[in-house]
Structures are given as structure tokens and as C-alpha cells.
Scaffold this active site. Structure first.
Site, PDB file in Angstrom:
ATOM      1  N   MET A 185     -12.044  81.091   4.825  1.00 33.56           N
ATOM      2  CA  MET A 185     -12.525  80.861   3.193  1.00 33.56           C
ATOM      3  C   MET A 185     -13.222  82.125   2.866  1.00 33.56           C
ATOM      4  O   MET A 185     -14.322  82.442   3.296  1.00 33.56           O
ATOM      5  CB  MET A 185     -13.194  79.585   3.124  1.00 33.56           C
ATOM      6  N   ASP A 186     -12.409  82.845   1.899  1.00 39.21           N
ATOM      7  CA  ASP A 186     -13.101  83.879   1.051  1.00 39.21           C
ATOM      8  C   ASP A 186     -13.953  83.217  -0.220  1.00 39.21           C
ATOM      9  O   ASP A 186     -12.992  82.605  -0.897  1.00 39.21           O
ATOM     10  CB  ASP A 186     -12.424  85.099   1.025  1.00 39.21           C
ATOM     11  N   VAL A 187     -15.173  83.260  -0.393  1.00 37.66           N
ATOM     12  CA  VAL A 187     -15.565  82.857  -1.472  1.00 37.66           C
ATOM     13  C   VAL A 187     -16.439  83.667  -2.455  1.00 37.66           C
ATOM     14  O   VAL A 187     -17.269  84.694  -1.678  1.00 37.66           O
ATOM     15  CB  VAL A 187     -16.647  81.658  -0.999  1.00 37.66           C
TER      16      VAL A 187
END
Length: 253
Positions: free
Chosen positions: A131-133
Site C-alpha cells: 500500500m502506498d499512502v
């Protein structure tokens, strides 16, 4: 400094033929040849390395299978690969070439059936959900895919639980705004995700030093990952491959 169960994972970015390091997913700095880098890490007894092809998804290219096999043949440690995977045959080929795990990000949004099949056929322990947040103005943190260029509609917790439901064995959470900055982990984000899922969490983005990786574990991560901390030295960010020595990992905080 670290307990035995606490894994320390360098994340290397493959861009074409060479390795680079980005800052906030942009402005890549060339580091060198991946095979030479792997040979250096061989001498440092690393726990594992994650290799992400940042061009594969962006340019909709398949993995560089021959290049990856050559890298895996040199490595004396476990490897995980991510980038451009949308077919079960390709994921299986990555494993057959010598990688222990595959890392999936954008395909959770664009090819969900592929991810479900892969988790079922290859097994949960073989698949890492990534996940890129990053923060969004007045809206809190958001999840992004396609190399950080496109937001998904779900919030961080819902997306993490969605990834878990696919059957992955672990989730890697990457704080985009801290990528390459070496300003410290986003411990609130780590704690939020770690407390929302039952699978282990890898924290990435912002590691300031080897001792500065400990807050990620305290926030609930089972592994601490990073990029710049393993490849740069000093305020001028000179390229130097490094990893905490066994005596450092056994020492006191």
C-alpha cells in the site's frame, strides 16, 4: 537494538538496468548495478531484500525475467519482487527464477481476479500486499496505485482489510511523503494499519537511521523496511551500501 524476530529489509528500486533511489516517488538518484549491489549485501547477512521495478507498472511492461534470474542467482538471502505482475504465469515464473515472494500493489485495483488466483495457487506466504499512502489536503491519508499517481476510493483501513481478504501473508505500508527523506516513520499510519489487520505489517518510508527503525516496531510493525538508510551516507547522501552489523542488532537501544 533489535530483537531476533524483528526483520530489517532494504527496499531496492530497479529502473531499467540499474538501481535508483527516489525522494517522494520522484527525482531518482542512480545507485549502480543491481548484481554488484546484491554481492555487497551478501556479505552483510541481510534478512531479506525487496526489489521493486518502478518502470514495469508505470510503462505497463512485463518483468525483466532474465535480469531477475541473474540477480536471484547471486543472492544468498531471500528476495521479494514487485512490478508489472498481472498474470499468474508471470508470478510463478518469478518464483521459479529464485525469488521467494512477490509484492502486489496496483493489481489489487486493476486485476483483482489475478490476485485472488495467485494467493490461492502460490500460497499466502508467497504474496505481500503493498500500500502506498500519502496525506491529502483536508481529507486525511489516502491510498494510491499506479506508482502513486492514482488514488483509490477506499480509505486506508478499508483498503488494508481488502488486501488482507485477498489472502496475502503480509502487508507492506509505504508512506509516500517520507520516501527517501529519512525523517522518521509515520508511526500513526503504521499503528492504524497494524491494529486493523491480523497479518504482519512491514513498515516503509522515512527510516532515519538503523536505531531510528525501532519506532516502527513499537508502532506494531513486524518488519522495518527502508531505502535511503541502506544506500546513502552523510548529509551529502553519498552512495554507500550499508546494513546493521550483527553486533549492532544485538546491542542495547
Amino acid at each position: 537494538m533489535f530483537e531476533d524476530r524483528q526483520r530489517i529489509i532494504p527496499v531496492l528500486l530497479l529502473d531499467g538496468e540499474g538501481l535508483v533511489k527516489t525522494r517522494k516517488f520522484a527525482n531518482p538518484t542512480y545507485l549502480g548495478d543491481p548484481i554488484n549491489t546484491v554481492r555487497i549485501f551478501n556479505e552483510m547477512e541481510v534478512d531479506e531484500i525487496v526489489l521493486l521495478d518502478i518502470r514495469a507498472t508505470r510503462d505497463r511492461q512485463p518483468p525483466q525475467f532474465d535480469r531477475l534470474r541473474s540477480i536471484a542467482e547471486e543472492a544468498l538471502f531471500p528476495l521479494a519482487y514487485g512490478g508489472g505482475l498481472t498474470r499468474i504465469e508471470d508470478a510463478a515464473r518469478i518464483i521459479e527464477s529464485g525469488f521467494e515472494r512477490v509484492v502486489i500493489n496496483t493489481a489489487f485495483d486493476t486485476h483483482p481476479d489475478f490476485v485472488r488466483s495467485m494467493c490461492s495457487e502460490l500460497g499466502a506466504s508467497t504474496v505481500v500486499g503493498s500500500m502506498d499512502v500519502r496525506p491529502r489536503l483536508m481529507r486525511g491519508p489516502g491510498v494510491f496505485v499506479s506508482g502513486g499517481r492514482r488514488a483509490v476510493s477506499s480509505g486506508v483501513v478499508d483498503w488494508a482489510r481488502r488486501i488482507e481478504d485477498f489472502g496475502v501473508g503480509e502487508i507492506m505500508i509505504n508512506a509516500m511523503d517520507r520516501d527517501g527523506e529519512m525523517t522518521g516513520y509515520d508511526t500513526d499510519l503504521i499503528a492504524l494499519v497494524a491494529s486493523s489487520v491480523s497479518v504482519p505489517v512491514i513498515a516503509c518510508g522515512g527510516a532515519p537511521s538503523f536505531s531510528g527503525m525501532q519506532p516502527a516496531f513499537e508502532a506494531g510493525a513486524s518488519a522495518a523496511a527502508g531505502g535511503a538508510v541502506f544506500v546513502f551516507k552523510g548529509k551529502h547522501r553519498g552512495v554507500l551500501i550499508q546494513y546493521p552489523h550483527a553486533t549492532e542488532r544485538e546491542g542495547e537501544n
